[in-house]
Design an enzyme around this catalytic site. Sequence first.
Site, mmCIF file in Angstrom:
data_model
loop_
_atom_site.group_PDB
_atom_site.id
_atom_site.type_symbol
_atom_site.label_atom_id
_atom_site.label_comp_id
_atom_site.label_asym_id
_atom_site.label_seq_id
_atom_site.Cartn_x
_atom_site.Cartn_y
_atom_site.Cartn_z
ATOM 1 N N GLY A 142 0.817 -1.204 0.000
ATOM 2 C CA GLY A 142 0.000 0.000 0.000
ATOM 3 C C GLY A 142 0.850 1.253 0.000
ATOM 4 O O GLY A 142 2.075 1.195 0.189
ATOM 5 N N PRO A 143 0.224 2.408 -0.214
ATOM 6 C CA PRO A 143 0.959 3.670 -0.230
ATOM 7 C C PRO A 143 1.612 3.956 1.119
ATOM 8 O O PRO A 143 1.225 3.377 2.146
ATOM 9 C CB PRO A 143 -0.137 4.715 -0.553
ATOM 10 C CG PRO A 143 -1.269 3.931 -1.111
ATOM 11 C CD PRO A 143 -1.206 2.585 -0.485
ATOM 12 N N THR A 174 -0.103 4.390 5.272
ATOM 13 C CA THR A 174 -1.447 3.819 5.402
ATOM 14 C C THR A 174 -1.581 2.872 6.583
ATOM 15 O O THR A 174 -2.683 2.404 6.865
ATOM 16 C CB THR A 174 -1.839 3.080 4.110
ATOM 17 O OG1 THR A 174 -0.786 2.175 3.750
ATOM 18 C CG2 THR A 174 -2.070 4.063 2.980
ATOM 19 N N GLY A 175 -0.495 2.552 7.266
ATOM 20 C CA GLY A 175 -0.596 1.757 8.490
ATOM 21 C C GLY A 175 -0.087 0.344 8.374
ATOM 22 O O GLY A 175 -0.484 -0.517 9.159
ATOM 23 N N LYS A 176 0.809 0.059 7.418
ATOM 24 C CA LYS A 176 1.321 -1.300 7.254
ATOM 25 C C LYS A 176 2.183 -1.707 8.452
ATOM 26 O O LYS A 176 1.997 -2.776 9.039
ATOM 27 C CB LYS A 176 2.127 -1.390 5.951
ATOM 28 C CG LYS A 176 1.325 -1.068 4.703
ATOM 29 C CD LYS A 176 2.139 -1.240 3.449
ATOM 30 C CE LYS A 176 3.281 -0.253 3.345
ATOM 31 N NZ LYS A 176 2.826 1.143 3.253
ATOM 32 N N HIS A 200 -8.560 35.856 -10.473
ATOM 33 C CA HIS A 200 -8.206 34.481 -10.829
ATOM 34 C C HIS A 200 -8.907 33.481 -9.895
ATOM 35 O O HIS A 200 -9.566 32.539 -10.357
ATOM 36 C CB HIS A 200 -6.682 34.302 -10.743
ATOM 37 C CG HIS A 200 -6.202 32.945 -11.140
ATOM 38 N ND1 HIS A 200 -5.633 32.681 -12.371
ATOM 39 C CD2 HIS A 200 -6.204 31.761 -10.469
ATOM 40 C CE1 HIS A 200 -5.324 31.397 -12.437
ATOM 41 N NE2 HIS A 200 -5.646 30.810 -11.284
ATOM 42 N N GLU A 201 -8.793 33.715 -8.581
ATOM 43 C CA GLU A 201 -9.418 32.796 -7.621
ATOM 44 C C GLU A 201 -10.941 32.909 -7.659
ATOM 45 O O GLU A 201 -11.644 31.910 -7.491
ATOM 46 C CB GLU A 201 -8.900 33.085 -6.206
ATOM 47 C CG GLU A 201 -7.401 32.930 -6.034
ATOM 48 C CD GLU A 201 -6.918 31.544 -6.403
ATOM 49 O OE1 GLU A 201 -7.708 30.572 -6.311
ATOM 50 O OE2 GLU A 201 -5.749 31.411 -6.815
ATOM 51 N N HIS A 220 -12.189 30.677 -10.447
ATOM 52 C CA HIS A 220 -12.311 29.271 -10.027
ATOM 53 C C HIS A 220 -13.610 29.060 -9.254
ATOM 54 O O HIS A 220 -14.363 28.102 -9.508
ATOM 55 C CB HIS A 220 -11.129 28.886 -9.126
ATOM 56 C CG HIS A 220 -9.848 28.675 -9.863
ATOM 57 N ND1 HIS A 220 -9.724 27.802 -10.919
ATOM 58 C CD2 HIS A 220 -8.605 29.215 -9.676
ATOM 59 C CE1 HIS A 220 -8.472 27.821 -11.360
ATOM 60 N NE2 HIS A 220 -7.780 28.675 -10.616
ATOM 61 N N ASP A 259 -2.583 25.048 -12.803
ATOM 62 C CA ASP A 259 -3.877 24.706 -13.410
ATOM 63 C C ASP A 259 -3.683 24.010 -14.756
ATOM 64 O O ASP A 259 -4.339 23.005 -15.056
ATOM 65 C CB ASP A 259 -4.723 25.963 -13.598
ATOM 66 C CG ASP A 259 -5.024 26.662 -12.279
ATOM 67 O OD1 ASP A 259 -5.012 25.970 -11.249
ATOM 68 O OD2 ASP A 259 -5.266 27.883 -12.293
#
Length: 644
Positions: A231-232, A235-237, A454-455, A458, A529
């Site tokens: 897993g990434p 993640t808790g391995k 600009h914001e 969005h 963007d």
Amino acid sequence: MSDKKKNTPKLSFNSLWIYVPIAVIFIGLSFLNSGDMGTSKLSDNEFMKILRENDIEKIMVVNKSYAEIYIKDEAMTKEPFKKQVNSPFYRKGSPLYTYNFGDLQNFEKELKEKQDSLNLDFDKRNEARTSIMDSIIGFLPIILLIAIWLYFMRRMSGGGAGAGGGGQIFNIGKSKAKLFDKDTKVKTTFKNVAGLEGAKEEVQEIVDFLKSPEKYTKLGGKIPKGALLVGPPGTGKTLLAKAVAGEAGVPFFSLSGSDFVEMFVGVGASRVRDLFKQAQQKSPSIIFIDEIDAIGRARGKNSMTGGNDERENTLNQLLTEMDGFGTDTNVIVLAATNRADVLDKALMRAGRFDRQIYVDLPDLHERREIFEVHIKPLKLAEDVKLEFLSQQTPGFSGADIANLCNEAALIAARNNKEAIHHQDFLDAVDRIVGGLEKKNKVITPKEKEVIAFHEAGHATVSWMLEHAAPLVKVTIVPRGQSLGAAWYLPEERKIVQSEQMLDEMCATMGGRAAEKLIFDKISTGALSDLEKVTKQARAMVTVYGLNEKIGNVTYYDSTGNDSFVKPYSGDTAKIIDEEISKIIEGQYNRAISILDTHKDKLSILAERLLEKEVIFKDDLVKIFGERPFDKEKNQEILKSSEEE
């Protein structure tokens, strides 16, 4: 019995011959350097008493660190001095006492004041000394290097080469695994692991098998050889493996894949053998190898190393131990990695790692459970909303959520609060995702206006699109490398349709479209963007097969072997580039059209941004009104909850 005697290293006189004379020399020099053993140390009160009675003949300050006290001959008959003089270690003419005075300047000042006020007649001198021991200490590193070199030469000349000889040098071939058994307290249990229900169930079954194997073997089942946690990062391995150590009533050997790696030939394989030997002696037991990709990489990828590569030898030994002849023992191997794609296929096959447990990033419900675990030691205010925080953190791993809780506590403490409030958690999210807030960054009024529009672009486009993520907050305060940001609350989707991807791309292009519409100019502020929409458009065309002209074809290779060779012709590459550009330009023009329709509200939103610097969803509701899509979604959610 004979093997045990053979493998046990013996500490003979021949192996210690070089150290005996060195020890004798140092002991003798220590006695010589001690000088007069008849001297004793004075306390502050004792020194001041002798000083006031004018019994001191001379004070010798040695190396500006301590003082030697010489007593007058006529005072030697006094009781405390008489006993010291009669000592068999005392030599005439030597100091009777030593005194540690601390700071030299204060000591000299105090002596001067006492001498003047009490009319004392002692003599004070300073002396610099170099002892024999100090000279020896200067050569000590060279002596130690020679001794160690001689030791290694004698051991290696008599011990042979390779893994056998290397194993005799300070037990270098022994396993470095840390053992957790009934005598070792491990506080982590499955209660400390939130979410990961499927992974916990798989691992719990392994623990149960070791505790009560008859439950499974009576039906003809065999003990699994191993389980691979994939897993990434974050993640808790590793946490899951620690929980196994806390839950299992069997010995648990824990180590990292890098612990097998050593510069000496054969050491890695020797450590693998020793690890499994220890585990078999304490069976039933569990071995946990974290970051197994350090030794488990696919063999033969690098043609320069050849068959004698040390890492490959270590992997070969691991493969043999896990599924070789005579391995019918209750030893289970757990391993964790976030690079399963680089592991050797022989290591991944059934019979070695029978189970591959994928530990994915937590979903909405699991993030809520993880928050509940990490807020237990925190002092929270009543306004903290865990449900909203779990919605606000998509893509966060368990480690990220733990860091978020800690960051919120630090922010609250920095502001001298008595408890951690909901806003502290939101500020922590902004800090982790966006970076450090930079309110003192110099921005011209013209640049600030461009950033505000600009914001606002969005925010406006995303508010008007059905499938775009609903907005939470818009800010023009610089954070990290960005000059402004719009924060959204994305939905938890298992699959994504083309309409949803196009709406998200249109909202992303809303910033540049607003600049073009208001100022008739575009700037470099839309770099991130453009990067985002280009990746999305390329994925639609080449990965997901969502483009009509390319058709139901994917050029994605999950093995990662398409880095240098493109699986399509030059003509197809030209079509792909044209379709990507067509998709992006279409969404850009669509964003301009939406903003042109709501140009007056766009200006109001930008002006409010310039005034407040940060605006929230409530401000957008006041300007644009409630989104009709949100009303429909809320009604569907309410209807489904009533049915349940």
